[in-house]
Write an enzyme that holds these catalytic residues in place. Structure first.
Site, mmCIF file in Angstrom:
data_model
loop_
_atom_site.group_PDB
_atom_site.id
_atom_site.type_symbol
_atom_site.label_atom_id
_atom_site.label_comp_id
_atom_site.label_asym_id
_atom_site.label_seq_id
_atom_site.Cartn_x
_atom_site.Cartn_y
_atom_site.Cartn_z
ATOM 1 N N GLU A 169 0.731 59.991 86.523
ATOM 2 C CA GLU A 169 -0.376 60.825 86.995
ATOM 3 C C GLU A 169 -0.122 62.201 86.405
ATOM 4 O OE1 GLU A 169 -2.765 59.566 88.633
ATOM 5 O OE2 GLU A 169 -1.891 57.702 89.333
ATOM 6 N N CYS A 172 -4.150 68.475 91.342
ATOM 7 C CA CYS A 172 -4.384 67.791 90.068
ATOM 8 C C CYS A 172 -5.844 67.383 89.940
ATOM 9 C CB CYS A 172 -3.490 66.574 89.980
ATOM 10 S SG CYS A 172 -3.641 65.525 91.434
HETATM 11 P P1 NAP Z 1 6.672 68.809 85.969
HETATM 12 O O1 NAP Z 1 7.364 70.027 85.538
HETATM 13 O O2 NAP Z 1 6.329 67.790 84.960
HETATM 14 O O3 NAP Z 1 7.602 68.187 87.103
HETATM 15 C C1 NAP Z 1 7.225 67.026 87.801
HETATM 16 C C2 NAP Z 1 8.461 66.307 88.297
HETATM 17 O O4 NAP Z 1 9.190 65.794 87.186
HETATM 18 C C3 NAP Z 1 9.433 67.184 89.056
HETATM 19 O O5 NAP Z 1 9.967 66.438 90.128
HETATM 20 C C4 NAP Z 1 10.507 67.497 88.031
HETATM 21 O O6 NAP Z 1 11.761 67.793 88.597
HETATM 22 C C5 NAP Z 1 10.552 66.175 87.307
HETATM 23 N N1 NAP Z 1 11.112 66.231 85.971
HETATM 24 C C6 NAP Z 1 10.979 67.206 85.042
HETATM 25 N N2 NAP Z 1 11.595 66.849 83.898
HETATM 26 C C7 NAP Z 1 12.110 65.611 84.106
HETATM 27 C C8 NAP Z 1 12.849 64.710 83.311
HETATM 28 N N3 NAP Z 1 13.187 64.992 82.061
HETATM 29 N N4 NAP Z 1 13.232 63.536 83.867
HETATM 30 C C9 NAP Z 1 12.905 63.218 85.139
HETATM 31 N N5 NAP Z 1 12.200 64.040 85.935
HETATM 32 C C10 NAP Z 1 11.804 65.217 85.427
HETATM 33 O O7 NAP Z 1 5.309 69.108 86.727
HETATM 34 P P2 NAP Z 1 5.039 70.181 87.872
HETATM 35 O O8 NAP Z 1 5.101 71.509 87.237
HETATM 36 O O9 NAP Z 1 5.865 69.905 89.072
HETATM 37 O O10 NAP Z 1 3.537 69.805 88.280
HETATM 38 C C11 NAP Z 1 2.402 70.426 87.727
HETATM 39 C C12 NAP Z 1 1.630 69.455 86.866
HETATM 40 O O11 NAP Z 1 1.478 68.198 87.500
HETATM 41 C C13 NAP Z 1 0.228 69.921 86.576
HETATM 42 O O12 NAP Z 1 -0.005 69.853 85.199
HETATM 43 C C14 NAP Z 1 -0.683 68.937 87.295
HETATM 44 O O13 NAP Z 1 -1.889 68.685 86.668
HETATM 45 C C15 NAP Z 1 0.145 67.723 87.383
HETATM 46 N N6 NAP Z 1 -0.195 66.980 88.580
HETATM 47 C C16 NAP Z 1 -0.805 65.781 88.454
HETATM 48 C C17 NAP Z 1 -1.113 65.044 89.588
HETATM 49 C C18 NAP Z 1 -1.783 63.704 89.514
HETATM 50 O O14 NAP Z 1 -1.823 63.012 90.525
HETATM 51 N N7 NAP Z 1 -2.319 63.296 88.396
HETATM 52 C C19 NAP Z 1 -0.789 65.551 90.847
HETATM 53 C C20 NAP Z 1 -0.172 66.779 90.922
HETATM 54 C C21 NAP Z 1 0.134 67.478 89.774
HETATM 55 P P3 NAP Z 1 12.246 69.308 88.892
HETATM 56 O O15 NAP Z 1 11.291 69.872 89.851
HETATM 57 O O16 NAP Z 1 13.603 69.106 89.440
HETATM 58 O O17 NAP Z 1 12.211 70.006 87.571
#
Ligand code: NAP
Length: 521
Positions: free
Chosen positions: A255, A294
């Site tokens: 997602e 999102c």
């Molecule tokens: P993110 O930086 O991609 O982080 C998401 C999750 O992934 C966090 O738990 C993060 O952990 C983890 N993570 C990061 N790098 C990783 C890796 N290499 N291996 C495993 N896990 C890893 O996203 P965010 O900043 O939290 O969220 C914002 C984005 O999410 C926005 O672009 C939004 O559109 C999208 N979003 C989409 C949905 C949907 O349902 N489609 C819902 C909500 C948000 P850490 O926090 O420990 O770094």
């Protein structure tokens, strides 16, 4: 305070200082989280062995009762969670309710699904099919839980809902939940899981939690695990191309970000209920959770003739939004979650301004009870781009904050083309009183969307909201949105099940089928 991880049936603290969780209004440190030194490999093995075996031994009804038990614990503690959501995520009461009640409500819905499926432990799909001349030899399809864990990696914006919608489906399917909330807002996830564990309502290994980076998770997955990821497209790409994920063909549901849109029908002139509902929805989507959903509306398409009216109506409504410290009850919009998110949103707005002009926002902000230097606020910002057909950035850059871009369309066909320029979105909404426009637009944008909401005057008050994910409906979207699908009633179980064909004696197949519940309910 240091957030421990709940792994292998016990709470374990990371061995270093880890990452600070910051109050986005006050700028103060709330807690620290680290998974350094936590044996994630052993935790996964414990969950697979103990939790998986326990769940597979239960019927759907028993798993449903377990999930209801979790929901009951959270319901009893519900009121205590709002202060955490306020402190760690800058949530207003309404923002907090969407996350907290959304999580609990989704669990209750999933628990009811379990009750409906009853005494079965696996699913059958469709009828027996004859394969040869001899009627005695037939085939059927069965789905059983995979033998691994559901690894649930969540984004920062829904520390409750994201945790429970994934855990609920996984547990109902018969697969243990291994949750990794985003570190920045993990406090609420931690407290909720702690309350559930303390209440003793889940068997060992059924629910695990890692607070902190836990980057080794992907090195440790197997082909029997399932990773459900919510977050940015960049992280999604890193997971998708991870060697272990590729080599073991690990189930991966993504997602990711999405440029969701809403369309005002040509019939919905100023003064019609559809026009008013449209304006209300755009404003609600821009300001709820400070636009950090999102599913939030990033692009609003309106007939060219009324764009001035729409801009004025949205601007007037945004003028009534009170931005500031959510501890003050007059405040109706809080901050974004961190300084880095604030910077990212401002950078996105700067890019959007290459194709759009500012109608309102994007300037000095009058804050209630907050210091602009310490806090992470963004002004509700409405942009307007008058050339959407030739523009690119407005269809590509996601400002993950209280920002939306208004754009005109010339005719119905163009409205569809413009919505589809998001290259795959979680949701779009259509506000119209014209059923044929609704039908043509629904079918036109369908290939690019996971969910389409149609609002006319008769359902304007009853509708559940453009940005609100309902567990009965699919959550996910094609293309850029990650091409994933969560929830959607019983269909949500499929990600955690192996569906396979069984061929053999028809009466023996009937014997297998007799123990199954119907995958279609
Ligand atoms: P993110 O930086 O991609 O982080 C998401 C999750 O992934 C966090 O738990 C993060 O952990 C983890 N993570 C990061 N790098 C990783 C890796 N290499 N291996 C495993 N896990 C890893 O996203 P965010 O900043 O939290 O969220 C914002 C984005 O999410 C926005 O672009 C939004 O559109 C999208 N979003 C989409 C949905 C949907 O349902 N489609 C819902 C909500 C948000 P850490 O926090 O420990 O770094």
């Amino acid at each position: 305070m240091k957030l421990a991880s709940y792994v292998s049936g016990r709470w374990v603290e990371g061995s270093d200082q880890g990452t600070a969780l910051i109050d986005p209004v006050l700028g103060t440190e709330l807690a620290r989280a680290s998974t350094t030194g936590v044996d994630v490999g052993a935790a996964l093995a414990f969950a697979r062995d103990k939790g998986g075996a326990a769940l597979r031994d239960m019927t759907f009804a028993q798993r449903g009762a377990l999930i209801k038990g979790i929901a009951d614990v959270l319901t009893a503690k519900r009121d205590s969670y709002f202060a955490i959501a306020q402190a760690n995520s800058g949530n207003t009461k309404i923002d907090g309710a969407i996350d907290i009640d959304g999580g609990i409500g989704t669990l209750k819905y999933i628990a009811r699904l379990g009750e409906t499926l009853g005494a079965a432990k696996y699913l059958k799909d469709g009828k027996l099919e004859r394969l040869s001349r001899d009627e005695a030899f037939q085939a059927m399809h069965v789905s059983v839980p995979i033998r691994g864990v559901g690894i649930h990696i969540n984004a920062f914006n829904f520390p409750s809902w994201g945790l429970w919608e994934k855990a609920g489906m996984s547990i109902l399917a018969g697969v243990p939940a291994f949750a990794k909330p985003a570190t920045a807002t993990a406090l609420l996830s931690y407290q909720m899981v702690k309350d559930v564990i303390d209440a003793g309502v889940v068997p060992p290994g059924v629910l695990s939690l890692v607070c902190g980076g836990a980057r080794e998770l992907t090195d440790l997955v197997t082909g029997q695990d399932a990773i459900a990821f919510t977050g940015s497209a960049d992280t999604a790409a890193a997971l998708k191309t991870h060697k272990r994920v590729i080599e073991s063909c690990v189930r991966l549901n993504i997602e990711a970000d999405s440029l969701n849109s809403c369309i005002l029908g040509p019939d919905a002139k100023p003064g019609t209920p559809e026009f008013d509902f449209f304006v209300r929805e755009v404003v609600r989507e821009m300001t709820t959770k400070a636009g950090q959903k999102c599913t939030a509306i990033r692009r609003a398409f309106v007939p060219k003739a009324v764009i001035g009216d729409v801009a004025a109506a949205i601007e007037a409504a945004l003028g009534k939004i009170v931005v500031g410290n959510p501890r003050n009850e007059t405040v109706t919009m809080g901050p974004v979650v961190s300084k880095s998110q604030q910077k990212a949103v401002l950078e996105a707005v700067a890019k959007l301004k290459s194709e759009a002009k500012v109608v309102t926002g994007d300037g000095a902000l009058k804050l209630v009870d907050a210091d602009a230097d310490k806090s992470c606020f963004i002004a509700p910002t409405l942009l307007r781009c008058d050339t959407p057909a030739t523009a690119n950035v407005v269809h590509d850059v996601e400002p993950f904050g209280p920002v939306s871009t208004l754009m005109p369309y010339d005719n119905a066909a163009q409205a569809i083309q413009l919505a589809d320029r998001g290259e795959g979105s979680l949701v779009a909404s259509i506000f119209t009183g014209d059923k044929d426009f609704a039908r043509d637009t629904v079918l036109g944008i369908g290939p690019y969307h996971g969910r389409v909401l149609v609002v006319d005057a008769s359902v304007g008050k009853a509708q559940t909201g453009h940005g609100i994910v309902m567990p009965m409906c699919v959550h996910g979207g094609p293309g850029r949105a990650g091409n994933g699908a969560e929830l959607g009633g019983l269909r949500g179980l499929a990600f955690y099940h192996q569906r396979f064909a069984v061929q053999g004696r028809a009466d023996w197949l009937q014997n297998v089928a007799a123990g199954a519940a119907d995958a279609n309910g």
